[in-house]
Design a protein around this motif. Sequence first.
Motif, mmCIF file in Angstrom:
data_model
loop_
_atom_site.group_PDB
_atom_site.id
_atom_site.type_symbol
_atom_site.label_atom_id
_atom_site.label_comp_id
_atom_site.label_asym_id
_atom_site.label_seq_id
_atom_site.Cartn_x
_atom_site.Cartn_y
_atom_site.Cartn_z
ATOM 1 N N ALA A 45 -24.765 46.556 -14.772
ATOM 2 C CA ALA A 45 -25.072 47.954 -14.496
ATOM 3 C C ALA A 45 -23.969 48.558 -13.668
ATOM 4 O O ALA A 45 -23.449 47.952 -12.745
ATOM 5 C CB ALA A 45 -26.395 48.076 -13.747
ATOM 6 N N GLY A 46 -23.556 49.778 -14.025
ATOM 7 C CA GLY A 46 -22.529 50.456 -13.259
ATOM 8 C C GLY A 46 -22.620 51.940 -13.518
ATOM 9 O O GLY A 46 -23.110 52.371 -14.540
ATOM 10 N N THR A 47 -22.164 52.725 -12.577
ATOM 11 C CA THR A 47 -22.196 54.172 -12.766
ATOM 12 C C THR A 47 -21.122 54.825 -11.935
ATOM 13 O O THR A 47 -20.749 54.322 -10.884
ATOM 14 C CB THR A 47 -23.568 54.753 -12.372
ATOM 15 O OG1 THR A 47 -23.542 56.184 -12.566
ATOM 16 C CG2 THR A 47 -23.895 54.481 -10.913
ATOM 17 N N ASN A 48 -20.597 55.929 -12.428
ATOM 18 C CA ASN A 48 -19.673 56.699 -11.608
ATOM 19 C C ASN A 48 -20.473 57.686 -10.764
ATOM 20 O O ASN A 48 -21.555 58.105 -11.128
ATOM 21 C CB ASN A 48 -18.640 57.418 -12.475
ATOM 22 C CG ASN A 48 -19.260 58.288 -13.538
ATOM 23 O OD1 ASN A 48 -20.312 57.976 -14.056
ATOM 24 N ND2 ASN A 48 -18.610 59.372 -13.863
ATOM 25 N N GLY A 49 -19.959 58.038 -9.599
ATOM 26 C CA GLY A 49 -20.697 58.865 -8.657
ATOM 27 C C GLY A 49 -20.876 60.291 -9.118
ATOM 28 O O GLY A 49 -20.261 60.749 -10.075
ATOM 29 N N THR A 50 -21.712 61.030 -8.403
ATOM 30 C CA THR A 50 -22.064 62.382 -8.810
ATOM 31 C C THR A 50 -20.912 63.363 -8.660
ATOM 32 O O THR A 50 -20.868 64.368 -9.339
ATOM 33 C CB THR A 50 -23.269 62.882 -8.001
ATOM 34 O OG1 THR A 50 -22.943 62.802 -6.603
ATOM 35 C CG2 THR A 50 -24.498 62.029 -8.290
ATOM 36 N N CYS A 51 -19.994 63.092 -7.727
ATOM 37 C CA CYS A 51 -18.836 63.981 -7.595
ATOM 38 C C CYS A 51 -17.591 63.147 -7.331
ATOM 39 O O CYS A 51 -16.904 63.314 -6.331
ATOM 40 C CB CYS A 51 -19.062 64.998 -6.479
ATOM 41 S SG CYS A 51 -17.954 66.444 -6.619
ATOM 42 N N THR A 52 -17.340 62.226 -8.239
ATOM 43 C CA THR A 52 -16.244 61.280 -8.118
ATOM 44 C C THR A 52 -15.168 61.593 -9.146
ATOM 45 O O THR A 52 -15.478 61.906 -10.294
ATOM 46 C CB THR A 52 -16.753 59.847 -8.351
ATOM 47 O OG1 THR A 52 -17.806 59.578 -7.432
ATOM 48 C CG2 THR A 52 -15.650 58.826 -8.164
ATOM 49 N N VAL A 53 -13.925 61.508 -8.745
ATOM 50 C CA VAL A 53 -12.816 61.733 -9.662
ATOM 51 C C VAL A 53 -12.369 60.394 -10.231
ATOM 52 O O VAL A 53 -11.936 59.509 -9.489
ATOM 53 C CB VAL A 53 -11.635 62.405 -8.949
ATOM 54 C CG1 VAL A 53 -10.496 62.674 -9.931
ATOM 55 C CG2 VAL A 53 -12.083 63.710 -8.311
ATOM 56 N N ALA A 54 -12.478 60.230 -11.531
ATOM 57 C CA ALA A 54 -12.037 58.992 -12.165
ATOM 58 C C ALA A 54 -10.514 58.904 -12.126
ATOM 59 O O ALA A 54 -9.818 59.920 -12.196
ATOM 60 C CB ALA A 54 -12.529 58.926 -13.606
ATOM 61 N N PRO A 55 -9.959 57.688 -11.997
ATOM 62 C CA PRO A 55 -8.511 57.526 -11.953
ATOM 63 C C PRO A 55 -7.840 57.996 -13.242
ATOM 64 O O PRO A 55 -8.422 57.936 -14.319
ATOM 65 C CB PRO A 55 -8.323 56.019 -11.771
ATOM 66 C CG PRO A 55 -9.626 55.516 -11.258
ATOM 67 C CD PRO A 55 -10.668 56.408 -11.850
ATOM 68 N N THR A 56 -6.614 58.441 -13.116
ATOM 69 C CA THR A 56 -5.795 58.744 -14.277
ATOM 70 C C THR A 56 -5.322 57.434 -14.896
ATOM 71 O O THR A 56 -4.858 56.543 -14.185
ATOM 72 C CB THR A 56 -4.578 59.591 -13.887
ATOM 73 O OG1 THR A 56 -5.026 60.840 -13.382
ATOM 74 C CG2 THR A 56 -3.665 59.824 -15.095
ATOM 75 N N GLU A 57 -5.464 57.321 -16.218
ATOM 76 C CA GLU A 57 -5.031 56.121 -16.923
ATOM 77 C C GLU A 57 -4.112 56.510 -18.083
ATOM 78 O O GLU A 57 -4.101 57.652 -18.530
ATOM 79 C CB GLU A 57 -6.236 55.348 -17.474
ATOM 80 C CG GLU A 57 -7.333 55.045 -16.459
ATOM 81 C CD GLU A 57 -6.938 54.008 -15.424
ATOM 82 O OE1 GLU A 57 -5.743 53.635 -15.367
ATOM 83 O OE2 GLU A 57 -7.814 53.583 -14.662
ATOM 84 N N THR A 58 -3.379 55.538 -18.592
ATOM 85 C CA THR A 58 -2.506 55.795 -19.729
ATOM 86 C C THR A 58 -3.319 56.143 -20.976
ATOM 87 O O THR A 58 -4.418 55.629 -21.165
ATOM 88 C CB THR A 58 -1.615 54.580 -20.029
ATOM 89 O OG1 THR A 58 -0.799 54.853 -21.169
ATOM 90 C CG2 THR A 58 -2.445 53.342 -20.312
ATOM 91 N N GLU A 59 -2.780 56.999 -21.831
ATOM 92 C CA GLU A 59 -3.450 57.303 -23.084
ATOM 93 C C GLU A 59 -2.915 56.440 -24.219
ATOM 94 O O GLU A 59 -3.420 56.500 -25.331
ATOM 95 C CB GLU A 59 -3.295 58.784 -23.442
ATOM 96 C CG GLU A 59 -1.880 59.230 -23.759
ATOM 97 C CD GLU A 59 -1.789 60.668 -24.225
ATOM 98 O OE1 GLU A 59 -2.833 61.318 -24.354
ATOM 99 O OE2 GLU A 59 -0.662 61.139 -24.449
ATOM 100 N N GLY A 60 -1.899 55.637 -23.961
ATOM 101 C CA GLY A 60 -1.306 54.805 -24.999
ATOM 102 C C GLY A 60 -1.915 53.416 -25.033
ATOM 103 O O GLY A 60 -2.739 53.074 -24.196
ATOM 104 N N PRO A 61 -1.482 52.602 -26.018
ATOM 105 C CA PRO A 61 -0.396 52.904 -26.937
ATOM 106 C C PRO A 61 -0.825 53.515 -28.273
ATOM 107 O O PRO A 61 -0.014 53.642 -29.177
ATOM 108 C CB PRO A 61 0.216 51.523 -27.175
ATOM 109 C CG PRO A 61 -0.977 50.604 -27.121
ATOM 110 C CD PRO A 61 -1.884 51.188 -26.066
#
Length: 243
Positions: A45-61
């Motif tokens: 079980a996992g969840t992102n917070g109600t006002c949390t900014v997710a990290p920037t990740e690569t869109e590749g490859p």
Amino acid sequence: MERKNFIRSLMIGAISTPVIIEACKKAGNTESNTTSGSGTANTSAGTNGTCTVAPTETEGPFPTKVPASYVRSDITDGRSGYKMTAKISIGNINNSCAALAGAIVDIWHCDAEGNYSEYGGTGMQSTNYQSVHFLRGRQTTDANGLVTFTSIFPGWYSGRATHIHVHVYSASGTSLSVTQIAFPEGAGSAVALVNGYSKGLNGYTYNNADNVFSDDKTGIEIAKVSGTLAAGFDLTFKLNVRA
């Protein structure tokens, strides 16, 4: 990873599998405005917070080459696998993470065998799917900041945990966020139930060893996933951006 570095990695390393792992590494640029979060990278079980900014990740490859061409909610395109409905909500950090209507959301992920459409025939992916466009799509958020996609549960490939790529744009086309969504793991999780399709999970890279998700100590990149093999799975994820 900046786009020029991503392109360079494709040109230089297209003859070896390790390039996939390298090109999928973190972009190295994360937001720090985090107010809450829960869950860990290797639990069911996992969840992102109600006002949390997710990290920037690569869109590749393997980003979608012409995403504007695939405005659709059903992105299955005939690929076999366990049905999955993905509901992604977009919030605005600059408005207390209230729903952001009119945002453009692109998603893409691999098929049950770990292959991406629009690519292939190289050392990075031997199966050639350059002429097809499965498991890619674009939607615009509604008044609740929500987009819904019908797809299949993703498979996996060497060096990566199960994941979905997401790119969010403003209504005018300005890029707001590029990130990736992880899946809960552990006994009873969807990852365990699907069991890697025909590949099994021997050699699978779990979130806590994945080069994108391993530093996600609070689970902000992990979606909520429920369901069964027979009925299919439901994924929900809240992604907050600065708009």
